[in-house]
Design a protein around this motif. Sequence first.
Motif, PDB file in Angstrom:
ATOM      1  N   VAL A 191       0.865  -0.989  -0.008  1.00 59.26           N
ATOM      2  CA  VAL A 191      -0.016  -0.026  -0.057  1.00 59.26           C
ATOM      3  C   VAL A 191       0.608   1.334  -0.088  1.00 59.26           C
ATOM      4  O   VAL A 191       0.736   2.109  -0.724  1.00 59.26           O
ATOM      5  N   GLY A 192       1.841   1.304   1.010  1.00 64.69           N
ATOM      6  CA  GLY A 192       2.678   2.752   1.008  1.00 64.69           C
ATOM      7  C   GLY A 192       3.598   2.904  -0.132  1.00 64.69           C
ATOM      8  O   GLY A 192       3.432   3.981  -0.468  1.00 64.69           O
ATOM      9  N   VAL A 193       4.173   1.979  -0.645  1.00 62.46           N
ATOM     10  CA  VAL A 193       5.179   2.228  -1.708  1.00 62.46           C
ATOM     11  C   VAL A 193       4.337   2.391  -2.982  1.00 62.46           C
ATOM     12  O   VAL A 193       4.668   3.269  -3.783  1.00 62.46           O
ATOM     13  N   ASN A 194       3.170   1.674  -3.207  1.00 65.69           N
ATOM     14  CA  ASN A 194       2.596   1.676  -4.269  1.00 65.69           C
ATOM     15  C   ASN A 194       1.747   3.113  -4.475  1.00 65.69           C
ATOM     16  O   ASN A 194       1.645   3.813  -5.349  1.00 65.69           O
ATOM     17  N   LEU A 195       1.074   3.509  -3.411  1.00 72.07           N
ATOM     18  CA  LEU A 195       0.576   4.728  -3.222  1.00 72.07           C
ATOM     19  C   LEU A 195       1.405   6.020  -3.463  1.00 72.07           C
ATOM     20  O   LEU A 195       1.081   6.777  -4.169  1.00 72.07           O
ATOM     21  N   LYS A 196       2.613   5.723  -2.890  1.00 73.68           N
ATOM     22  CA  LYS A 196       3.645   6.793  -3.028  1.00 73.68           C
ATOM     23  C   LYS A 196       4.083   6.896  -4.582  1.00 73.68           C
ATOM     24  O   LYS A 196       4.024   8.173  -4.995  1.00 73.68           O
ATOM     25  N   MET A 197       4.213   5.675  -5.245  1.00 68.67           N
ATOM     26  CA  MET A 197       4.660   5.785  -6.496  1.00 68.67           C
ATOM     27  C   MET A 197       3.599   6.293  -7.526  1.00 68.67           C
ATOM     28  O   MET A 197       3.932   7.110  -8.640  1.00 68.67           O
ATOM     29  N   ILE A 198       2.403   6.058  -7.507  1.00 66.15           N
ATOM     30  CA  ILE A 198       1.354   6.476  -8.188  1.00 66.15           C
ATOM     31  C   ILE A 198       1.300   7.955  -8.050  1.00 66.15           C
ATOM     32  O   ILE A 198       1.165   8.662  -8.942  1.00 66.15           O
ATOM     33  N   LEU A 199       1.118   8.379  -6.875  1.00 63.24           N
ATOM     34  CA  LEU A 199       0.894   9.750  -6.593  1.00 63.24           C
ATOM     35  C   LEU A 199       2.364  10.602  -7.038  1.00 63.24           C
ATOM     36  O   LEU A 199       2.023  11.625  -7.828  1.00 63.24           O
ATOM     37  N   ALA A 200       3.427  10.061  -7.075  1.00 62.25           N
ATOM     38  CA  ALA A 200       4.714  10.636  -7.574  1.00 62.25           C
ATOM     39  C   ALA A 200       4.601  10.807  -9.012  1.00 62.25           C
ATOM     40  O   ALA A 200       4.973  11.723  -9.548  1.00 62.25           O
ATOM     41  N   LEU A 201       4.035   9.872  -9.655  1.00 65.51           N
ATOM     42  CA  LEU A 201       3.816   9.858 -11.412  1.00 65.51           C
ATOM     43  C   LEU A 201       2.957  10.838 -11.677  1.00 65.51           C
ATOM     44  O   LEU A 201       3.251  11.782 -12.400  1.00 65.51           O
ATOM     45  N   LEU A 202       1.797  10.870 -10.973  1.00 61.34           N
ATOM     46  CA  LEU A 202       0.694  11.981 -11.190  1.00 61.34           C
ATOM     47  C   LEU A 202       1.466  13.228 -10.946  1.00 61.34           C
ATOM     48  O   LEU A 202       1.039  14.334 -11.596  1.00 61.34           O
ATOM     49  N   LEU A 203       1.964  13.457  -9.868  1.00 60.21           N
ATOM     50  CA  LEU A 203       2.370  14.930  -9.452  1.00 60.21           C
ATOM     51  C   LEU A 203       3.736  15.304 -10.432  1.00 60.21           C
ATOM     52  O   LEU A 203       3.844  16.347 -10.429  1.00 60.21           O
ATOM     53  N   LEU A 216      -5.627   2.745  13.334  1.00 63.31           N
ATOM     54  CA  LEU A 216      -5.235   4.330  13.370  1.00 63.31           C
ATOM     55  C   LEU A 216      -3.753   4.620  13.188  1.00 63.31           C
ATOM     56  O   LEU A 216      -3.025   5.479  12.714  1.00 63.31           O
ATOM     57  N   ALA A 217      -2.971   4.051  14.183  1.00 65.36           N
ATOM     58  CA  ALA A 217      -1.517   3.712  14.586  1.00 65.36           C
ATOM     59  C   ALA A 217      -1.059   3.445  13.209  1.00 65.36           C
ATOM     60  O   ALA A 217      -0.223   4.291  12.820  1.00 65.36           O
ATOM     61  N   MET A 218      -1.324   2.291  12.452  1.00 62.79           N
ATOM     62  CA  MET A 218      -0.664   1.770  11.307  1.00 62.79           C
ATOM     63  C   MET A 218      -1.156   2.660  10.224  1.00 62.79           C
ATOM     64  O   MET A 218      -0.084   2.870   9.326  1.00 62.79           O
ATOM     65  N   GLY A 219      -2.285   3.249  10.238  1.00 62.61           N
ATOM     66  CA  GLY A 219      -2.528   4.093   9.096  1.00 62.61           C
ATOM     67  C   GLY A 219      -1.592   5.637   9.053  1.00 62.61           C
ATOM     68  O   GLY A 219      -1.263   5.848   8.219  1.00 62.61           O
ATOM     69  N   SER A 220      -1.460   5.999  10.231  1.00 58.40           N
ATOM     70  CA  SER A 220      -0.733   7.176  10.679  1.00 58.40           C
ATOM     71  C   SER A 220       0.644   6.958  10.026  1.00 58.40           C
ATOM     72  O   SER A 220       1.478   7.661   9.599  1.00 58.40           O
ATOM     73  N   VAL A 221       1.235   5.588  10.374  1.00 58.66           N
ATOM     74  CA  VAL A 221       2.519   5.300   9.715  1.00 58.66           C
ATOM     75  C   VAL A 221       2.746   5.314   8.389  1.00 58.66           C
ATOM     76  O   VAL A 221       3.718   5.838   7.718  1.00 58.66           O
ATOM     77  N   VAL A 222       1.628   4.767   7.715  1.00 55.56           N
ATOM     78  CA  VAL A 222       1.749   4.718   6.198  1.00 55.56           C
ATOM     79  C   VAL A 222       1.510   6.074   5.660  1.00 55.56           C
ATOM     80  O   VAL A 222       2.381   6.550   4.582  1.00 55.56           O
ATOM     81  N   VAL A 223       0.753   6.956   6.346  1.00 58.06           N
ATOM     82  CA  VAL A 223       0.643   8.280   5.528  1.00 58.06           C
ATOM     83  C   VAL A 223       1.855   9.239   5.939  1.00 58.06           C
ATOM     84  O   VAL A 223       2.364  10.115   4.945  1.00 58.06           O
ATOM     85  N   ALA A 224       2.502   9.082   7.199  1.00 56.57           N
ATOM     86  CA  ALA A 224       3.727   9.633   7.282  1.00 56.57           C
ATOM     87  C   ALA A 224       4.935   9.148   6.371  1.00 56.57           C
ATOM     88  O   ALA A 224       5.665  10.079   5.792  1.00 56.57           O
ATOM     89  N   TYR A 225       4.957   7.884   6.262  1.00 54.25           N
ATOM     90  CA  TYR A 225       5.797   7.418   5.161  1.00 54.25           C
ATOM     91  C   TYR A 225       5.671   7.875   3.896  1.00 54.25           C
ATOM     92  O   TYR A 225       6.730   8.573   3.139  1.00 54.25           O
TER      93      TYR A 225
END
Length: 282
Positions: free
Chosen positions: A67-79, A144-153
């Motif tokens: 989730v974290g890596v793919n979400l980050k890379m997809i957003l990076a491509l769009l941005l 929520l704690a794990m979700g916060s970790v993913v968002v911060a990452y």
Amino acid sequence: MPGRGGSHEIFWSAIFSAPYVVVFLLFVIYPVCYGLWMGSDLASYETLFSDPIYFRTVLNTLLLLIVGVNLKMILALLLAEFFLTGRRWIRALFLVFILPWAVPTIPEFISIHWMLDAQWGFINNFLWNVFGIMGPPWLARPDLAMGSVVVAYVWKWLPFWTLILLAGRMAIPRDLYEAAAVDGATGVKAFFHITIPMMRKLYVTCTLLSMLWTLGDYNTVHFISGGGPVLSTHVLATLGIRDAFEIGDPSLGVAVVITALPLVIPIMLLLMRQFRRDRAAA
């Protein structure tokens, strides 16, 4: 004379390369071999696999990778596509956007940790003062704690990969887009039919590299959630450090790290295969 000159060059080459060989043996080969020896105790794996925290840790690691890596890379491509436009306010926004990556990691994550504090944190105080609602206990609930970790990452490393993909996007010849515009392929159509195919190799390589680095990421979990609550947000990197130093069982900590090899080795093989393909295509 030629033979003597050749032996002379070999002698001095050995002299100058000896310090690097010694450093490599002391700080690479020796730690790896010693770690494998420490992780050869089967009792450590029996203890590890009987611990329910370990299996929760594996799931958290996979969550961060998938989730974290793919979400980050997809957003990076769009941005990367977004920041390519030449408007002045977008260029100014880009300077602000890269700040999370430019600022040191540990102070950022410590600040985020205190922002998420249920009683005194900025987020919950903002929700109460502006909207009159009680914020959730961000770091007291496992989800929520794990979700916060993913968002911060994602927030921390998104600017870096956006910058890399932006450089790749700028390398695509503009003539391709001009020719596509003649045929009516602009905007979204150009993005899917030109940008994505041309960026595919770079995107895959960056994603695999990001997965490797994420497997060794200790700071995000340690400084955001500390592995809590009740050890529910640990990843393999933080659990290995906990077992080796906090519990005082180095063999168990090394065993945790070694169990990450089934993830590390396939990613490395895919990355090497991707490099060979890129080299052959060049």
